[in-house]
Enzyme design. Structure first.
Site, short mmCIF file in Angstrom:
data_model
loop_
_atom_site.label_atom_id
_atom_site.label_comp_id
_atom_site.label_asym_id
_atom_site.label_seq_id
_atom_site.Cartn_x
_atom_site.Cartn_y
_atom_site.Cartn_z
N HIS A 268 0.35 10.61 -5.67
CA HIS A 268 1.66 10.72 -6.31
C HIS A 268 2.71 10.31 -5.30
CE1 HIS A 268 5.01 12.43 -8.55
NE2 HIS A 268 4.20 12.45 -9.58
N ASP B 36 -2.26 13.81 -14.48
CA ASP B 36 -3.10 13.02 -15.38
C ASP B 36 -4.59 13.26 -15.19
OD1 ASP B 36 -0.58 10.84 -14.78
OD2 ASP B 36 -1.14 11.34 -16.83
C1 SDX Z 1 2.56 9.90 -13.09
O1 SDX Z 1 6.81 9.59 -10.54
C2 SDX Z 1 6.37 10.54 -11.29
O2 SDX Z 1 6.90 11.64 -11.29
C3 SDX Z 1 5.24 10.16 -12.23
C4 SDX Z 1 4.66 11.28 -13.05
C5 SDX Z 1 5.63 11.83 -14.06
O3 SDX Z 1 5.44 12.96 -14.52
O4 SDX Z 1 6.53 11.05 -14.50
O5 SDX Z 1 4.23 12.34 -12.19
C6 SDX Z 1 3.43 10.83 -13.86
O6 SDX Z 1 2.77 8.72 -13.13
C7 SDX Z 1 1.48 10.48 -12.19
C8 SDX Z 1 0.73 9.36 -11.39
C9 SDX Z 1 -0.35 8.78 -12.30
N1 SDX Z 1 -0.94 7.58 -11.67
C10 SDX Z 1 -2.20 7.57 -11.21
O7 SDX Z 1 -2.95 8.54 -11.19
C11 SDX Z 1 -2.69 6.19 -10.73
C12 SDX Z 1 -3.38 6.35 -9.37
N2 SDX Z 1 -2.38 6.73 -8.34
C13 SDX Z 1 -1.80 5.67 -7.58
O8 SDX Z 1 -1.75 4.40 -8.13
C14 SDX Z 1 -0.61 6.08 -6.71
O9 SDX Z 1 -0.97 7.25 -6.09
C15 SDX Z 1 0.74 6.27 -7.38
C16 SDX Z 1 1.13 5.07 -8.15
C17 SDX Z 1 0.73 7.46 -8.25
C18 SDX Z 1 1.76 6.50 -6.26
O10 SDX Z 1 1.89 5.32 -5.60
P1 SDX Z 1 2.86 5.19 -4.31
O11 SDX Z 1 3.68 6.39 -4.11
O12 SDX Z 1 3.55 3.88 -4.41
O13 SDX Z 1 1.85 5.23 -3.13
P2 SDX Z 1 1.06 3.99 -2.63
O14 SDX Z 1 0.50 3.25 -3.80
O15 SDX Z 1 1.90 3.26 -1.65
O16 SDX Z 1 -0.17 4.71 -1.90
C19 SDX Z 1 0.01 5.21 -0.59
C20 SDX Z 1 -1.35 5.00 0.07
C21 SDX Z 1 -1.84 3.57 -0.08
O17 SDX Z 1 -2.66 3.29 1.04
P3 SDX Z 1 -2.00 2.43 2.28
O18 SDX Z 1 -1.48 1.15 1.68
O19 SDX Z 1 -0.89 3.33 2.83
O20 SDX Z 1 -3.15 2.23 3.23
O21 SDX Z 1 -2.33 5.81 -0.61
C22 SDX Z 1 -3.29 4.97 -1.21
C23 SDX Z 1 -2.72 3.59 -1.28
O22 SDX Z 1 -3.76 2.62 -1.22
N3 SDX Z 1 -3.51 5.53 -2.55
C24 SDX Z 1 -4.69 5.59 -3.16
C25 SDX Z 1 -4.42 6.21 -4.39
N4 SDX Z 1 -3.12 6.47 -4.49
C26 SDX Z 1 -2.55 6.03 -3.36
N5 SDX Z 1 -5.92 5.21 -2.78
C27 SDX Z 1 -6.91 5.45 -3.68
N6 SDX Z 1 -6.75 6.04 -4.88
C28 SDX Z 1 -5.51 6.43 -5.27
N7 SDX Z 1 -5.35 7.02 -6.44
#
Ligand code: SDX
Length: 433
Positions: free
Chosen positions: A308, A366
């Site tokens: 998140h 989720d």
């Molecule tokens: C919702 O914003 C909100 O409030 C949203 C929400 C709401 O109520 O409105 O809470 C609802 O959208 C919840 C999130 C649902 N999405 C998912 O479950 C999809 C999987 N999660 C990711 O795609 C990610 O964690 C996000 C999109 C939720 C957050 O992305 P960020 O904040 O942009 O973080 P990032 O993608 O830059 O990740 C940081 C690091 C990265 O590694 P590095 O590049 O630093 O090496 O963490 C890693 C990412 O690769 N990472 C993951 C991961 N999530 C982040 N690696 C593996 N699996 C994951 N799920």
């Protein structure tokens, strides 16, 4: 917000340093007011808005490190277990818990806006039967702006209140009808004698051929799921609604824009993606390989339902969702549900994995919602639709708050230009082959 000190910024441009106000709200991270920077020839740069407060808001507070979520100061855990979605919708919109009479009046208003204009049936008919229900939800919600011309008067408080009521009231009908249209069954109309979640489940599962009784335990579980999804500060879809609404656009079009943003698998589409991922895992023995893929930088695969932007601790909604999952599966004698068992094992392994610990990746709202919704008889194609249904209460509250803000201006971010510098047009005869 109270201004309590300034920071000095020396731009090292031969000009005197500038003083930027630092402001604090009632809770959370202080902000630096950078508006004056433009006059000094600078913009801030923050793609993805990881460190940018787009507005001042008193609706929802999130503390990602501590795993806190408050709606108008009330912790989500208390609202989820002690309130109901109608009361939380009122709280988001009006700022206080309703009195008994205010709650009756609000529920009456919502109930009596639930029916869709008969012409809207024709709008549904314009879609392919196999259209994703989110496409239908977005299309029909946007189309409602043509049925309520009075909604265009967004600077009139009473017009905004009626639009907010109409949107909260009608999204369950639009959502249920999108499903009925998908499966070729006749539309079921809302019943004014039913409560909000019960009404939705009735419209979703009833047919004209026989009475359909909604189980109270399922209606209660769904009502709680709606509460957990109602609002979440300035997430991507809420920011979309605010930016669309900042131009004075009709709220139906703004909420349709929010639905479009929510549909993405990184946002509200994650619940559908979680169940698809659990189905693909198929057996707990496949979990280590999936965890490995999630850690592989060369692989775009993400562990759906994990991580998140703000929560670097457990999403408090995920905890309630996990408990609700247990309750519903237990009530339905589905504790042996294979996807649930895979989810529990996946969570256990991921939470012990150094990568997930280092990156503070915890289950989000989720992760469990898909399992509960499937147990409630909701098809996975409808999971994001339910998220949009519930989030409509937050979207209209945030949209209304924006338009009551005396400092309201149309949102207009700037950019850092990285394209070609000035060059002259080249006629076709002088261009290379
Ligand atoms: C919702 O914003 C909100 O409030 C949203 C929400 C709401 O109520 O409105 O809470 C609802 O959208 C919840 C999130 C649902 N999405 C998912 O479950 C999809 C999987 N999660 C990711 O795609 C990610 O964690 C996000 C999109 C939720 C957050 O992305 P960020 O904040 O942009 O973080 P990032 O993608 O830059 O990740 C940081 C690091 C990265 O590694 P590095 O590049 O630093 O090496 O963490 C890693 C990412 O690769 N990472 C993951 C991961 N999530 C982040 N690696 C593996 N699996 C994951 N799920």
């Amino acid at each position: 917000m109270k201004e309590n000190r300034t920071v000095t910024l020396d731009l090292k441009n031969g000009q005197p340093p500038i003083e930027l106000p630092v402001m604090s709200g009632t809770l959370g991270t202080p902000v630096i007011d950078v508006r004056a920077l433009a006059q000094h020839g600078y913009f801030t740069f923050d793609p993805g808005f990881t460190a940018t407060a787009s507005c001042a808001s008193s609706i929802t507070y999130i503390d990602g490190e501590a795993g806190l979520l408050y709606h108008r100061g009330y912790p989500i855990e208390q609202l989820a277990y002690e309130s109901d979605f109608m009361e939380v919708s009122y709280l988001l919109l009006y700022g206080e818990l309703p009195t008994a009479q205010q709650k009756v009046d609000f529920e009456q208003a919502i109930t009596h806006h639930g029916m869709l204009h008969d012409q809207v049936v024709t709008v549904f008919r314009g879609f392919r039967r196999d259209a994703h229900p989110m496409a239908v939800m977005i299309g029909v919600t946007g189309a409602l702006s043509s049925f309520y011309p009075d909604a265009h008067d967004v600077f009139d408080p009473r017009s905004r209140e009626i639009s907010a009521h109409r949107l909260i009231a009608k999204v369950p009908s639009i959502a249920a009808w999108a499903y009925k249209y998908n499966i070729g069954e006749p539309f079921i109309y809302p019943q004014n004698r039913m409560a909000y979640a019960e009404n939705f489940l009735h419209m979703l599962h009833a047919t004209p051929c026989e009475p359909y009784e909604v189980k109270p335990v399922l209606a209660r579980a769904l009502d709680r799921i709606f509460i957990l999804h109602a609002d979440h500060e300035q997430n991507a879809s809420t920011s979309t609604v605010r930016l669309a609404g900042s131009s004075g656009a009709t709220p139906f079009a703004c909420v349709a824009a929010g639905m479009a943003s929510l549909w993405g698998p990184l946002h509200g589409g994650a619940n559908e993606a979680v169940l698809k991922m659990l189905e693909e895992i198929d057996d707990v023995k496949n979990i280590p390989a999936v965890i490995q893929r999630a850690k592989d930088k060369a692989d775009r695969f993400r562990l759906m339902g994990f991580g998140h932007r703000i929560y670097k601790n457990f999403d408090p909604r995920a905890k309630v969702m996990r408990e609700t999952c247990h309750e519903v599966l237990d009530a339905l004698d589905l504790m042996d549900d294979p996807q649930f068992k895979i989810a529990m094992e996946l969570e256990r392994i991921a939470l012990q994995d150094d990568y997930f610990i280092a990156k503070k990746l915890y289950p989000n709202v989720d992760f469990y919602s898909g399992i509960v919704l499937r147990a409630l008889g909701i098809p996975s194609s409808m999971f994001t639709v339910l998220f949009a249904l519930a989030r409509t209460a937050g979207w209209v509250a945030q949209w209304n708050e924006m338009l009551t803000d005396p400092a309201h201006r149309i949102g207009r971010p700037r950019q850092q230009y990285t394209g070609p510098t000035r060059r002259d047009y080249v006629p076709m005869t002088k261009r290379g082959a």
